[in-house]
Motif scaffolding. Structure first.
Motif, mmCIF file in Angstrom:
data_model
loop_
_atom_site.group_PDB
_atom_site.id
_atom_site.type_symbol
_atom_site.label_atom_id
_atom_site.label_comp_id
_atom_site.label_asym_id
_atom_site.label_seq_id
_atom_site.Cartn_x
_atom_site.Cartn_y
_atom_site.Cartn_z
ATOM 1 N N CYS A 37 27.507 55.588 67.761
ATOM 2 C CA CYS A 37 27.940 55.020 66.485
ATOM 3 C C CYS A 37 29.193 54.169 66.687
ATOM 4 O O CYS A 37 29.915 54.338 67.673
ATOM 5 C CB CYS A 37 28.243 56.174 65.541
ATOM 6 S SG CYS A 37 28.876 55.681 63.949
ATOM 7 N N HIS A 70 26.631 62.131 66.557
ATOM 8 C CA HIS A 70 26.313 62.680 65.232
ATOM 9 C C HIS A 70 25.092 62.005 64.598
ATOM 10 O O HIS A 70 24.777 62.246 63.448
ATOM 11 C CB HIS A 70 27.531 62.567 64.306
ATOM 12 C CG HIS A 70 27.985 61.159 64.098
ATOM 13 N ND1 HIS A 70 28.931 60.564 64.897
ATOM 14 C CD2 HIS A 70 27.602 60.221 63.210
ATOM 15 C CE1 HIS A 70 29.110 59.319 64.500
ATOM 16 N NE2 HIS A 70 28.314 59.078 63.484
ATOM 17 N N GLU A 71 24.400 61.131 65.366
ATOM 18 C CA GLU A 71 23.192 60.472 64.848
ATOM 19 C C GLU A 71 22.023 61.020 65.658
ATOM 20 O O GLU A 71 21.655 60.466 66.682
ATOM 21 C CB GLU A 71 23.326 58.954 65.006
ATOM 22 C CG GLU A 71 24.580 58.414 64.325
ATOM 23 C CD GLU A 71 24.732 56.900 64.442
ATOM 24 O OE1 GLU A 71 23.938 56.269 65.169
ATOM 25 O OE2 GLU A 71 25.647 56.357 63.799
ATOM 26 N N GLU A 156 21.018 58.748 59.944
ATOM 27 C CA GLU A 156 22.439 58.857 59.569
ATOM 28 C C GLU A 156 23.006 57.494 59.164
ATOM 29 O O GLU A 156 23.456 57.325 58.021
ATOM 30 C CB GLU A 156 23.234 59.509 60.713
ATOM 31 C CG GLU A 156 24.586 60.067 60.288
ATOM 32 C CD GLU A 156 25.740 59.084 60.376
ATOM 33 O OE1 GLU A 156 26.800 59.371 59.824
ATOM 34 O OE2 GLU A 156 25.577 58.007 60.995
HETATM 35 ZN ZN LIG Z 1 27.681 57.191 62.621
#
Ligand SMILES: [Zn+2]
Ligand SMILES: [Zn+2]
Length: 354
Positions: A37, A70-71, A156
């Protein structure tokens, strides 16, 4: 298991760490893909910013080193006692939000503005750049059959775009401007199109990103290093757009995005800024413009709400995550992935595969 641990600026190490235990109400996921990200890139170049350094994060009690990512998409490997929503073998994506659940905002269902908001893959609690991840049942959102694990790893960022547009005043027939077309800007374009935007005008300095913006439905792309995007946008619309989205996170584009809106127009701020911005408040006051902020998506017990909408939009073809994926790297090469994002203008979304 192997995991990419963040120790500090430009210091990410792939190392062997203990397998996370699966407690009551928790779900163990075998990771298929995890996207790098803009936030991860930011932490890599200039961090720790959101990653807890001196003080442990209240959501996890952890400080660095923490596992990044976190994706996430993957397959449920095991479930703890009391888990009913998913079972081993189910394909899931992860809503990484870790709200406190107790503050006035959480109690009002606004977990995305929680006073102690944390995220899996940034605040501790494991991450997606690893072989396995254990999260609460709430955080594991099942994927419909017609959505691939690759596509699901982009739920996400697409949910960020969906939330930004869904809570904006964009109406069918509006003209919309998007300043900055990194991964999130590209999801905003697709969400604005799905919301019925008539014309989408983009300002983006990188040629590769302008190209992808055109591919996924932008009508006009402008290079702000070559032309004045405010002048161009006002000329090509009825004195400006109804709604502008600022997704670049820099001083110049904030003021440009604001001035690209009509009188009585709306600026929606999606970026996170490193520095303060300067603008003339008269640009807001004398023409009754509105500026609003938007932060992530629904989470906690509401994890499946906007994630579910995004998954349906991918299923129906309204959202096309594959257009954003520009590379795939092995977990062992995650640092090369970060470096490639920094040096290669053509990169948008790099997926990490453990
Ligand atoms: Zn992200
Ligand atoms: Zn809270």
């Amino acid at each position: 298991m192997r995991a990419a641990q963040y120790y500090g600026k430009k210091d990410v190490r792939v190392e062997e760490i203990d397998d996370p235990p699966v407690g009551e109400g928790e779900v163990e996921i075998s990771i298929a893909y995890a996207g790098i990200c803009g936030t991860d890139r930011h932490e890599y170049v200039a961090g720790p910013i959101l990653i807890p350094d001196a003080e442990p994060h209240p959501a996890t009690g952890e400080r660095l080193p923490v596992t990044l990512g976190h994706e996430v998409s993957g397959t449920v490997e095991a479930v703890g006692e009391g888990v009913t929503a998913v079972e081993p073998g189910d394909r899931v994506t992860v809503n990484p939000m870790l709200p406190c659940g107790e503050c006035q905002y959480c109690l009002a269902g606004k977990h995305n503005v929680c006073v102690d908001l944390g995220f899996v893959g940034l605040s501790g609690g494991g991450g997606g750049f690893a072989e396995r991840l254990v999260v609460d049942e709430d955080n594991a959102v099942p994927i419909p059959d017609d959505v691939s694990l690759k596509e699901a790893s982009l739920v996400e960022p697409f949910s960020v775009g969906l939330h930004a547009v869904r809570h904006s005043p964009v109406r069918t027939g509006d003209s919309v401007a998007v300043f900055g077309t990194g991964p999130i800007g590209l999801t905003v374009i697709q969400a604005a199109r799905a919301a019925g935007a008539r014309r989408i005008l983009v300002s983006e300095p990188q040629a590769g990103r302008r190209e992808i913006a055109e591919e996924i439905g932008a009508d006009v792309t402008l290079d702000p290093t070559e032309v004045d995007p405010v002048e161009e946008i006002r000329e090509r619309t009825e004195d400006g757009v109804e709604v502008a989205f600022e997704v670049a996170g820099v001083d110049a584009s904030f003021s440009q995005a604001l001035r690209s809106t009509q009188h009585d127009g709306h600026l929606r701020v999606v970026s996170v800024y490193e520095d303060d911005v300067t603008f003339n408040p008269n640009e807001v006051v004398t023409v009754e413009r509105t500026i609003s902020g938007t932060n992530v998506y629904t989470g906690g017990p509401r994890s499946g709400e906007e994630y579910g909408m995004t998954l349906s939009m991918i299923e129906s073809g309204a959202f096309d995550p594959s257009a954003l994926i520009t590379d795939l790297v092995d977990l062992d090469d995650v640092v090369a992935g970060f470096e490639s994002l920094l040096s290669d203008d053509g990169q948008v979304k790099i997926l990490v595969e453990p």
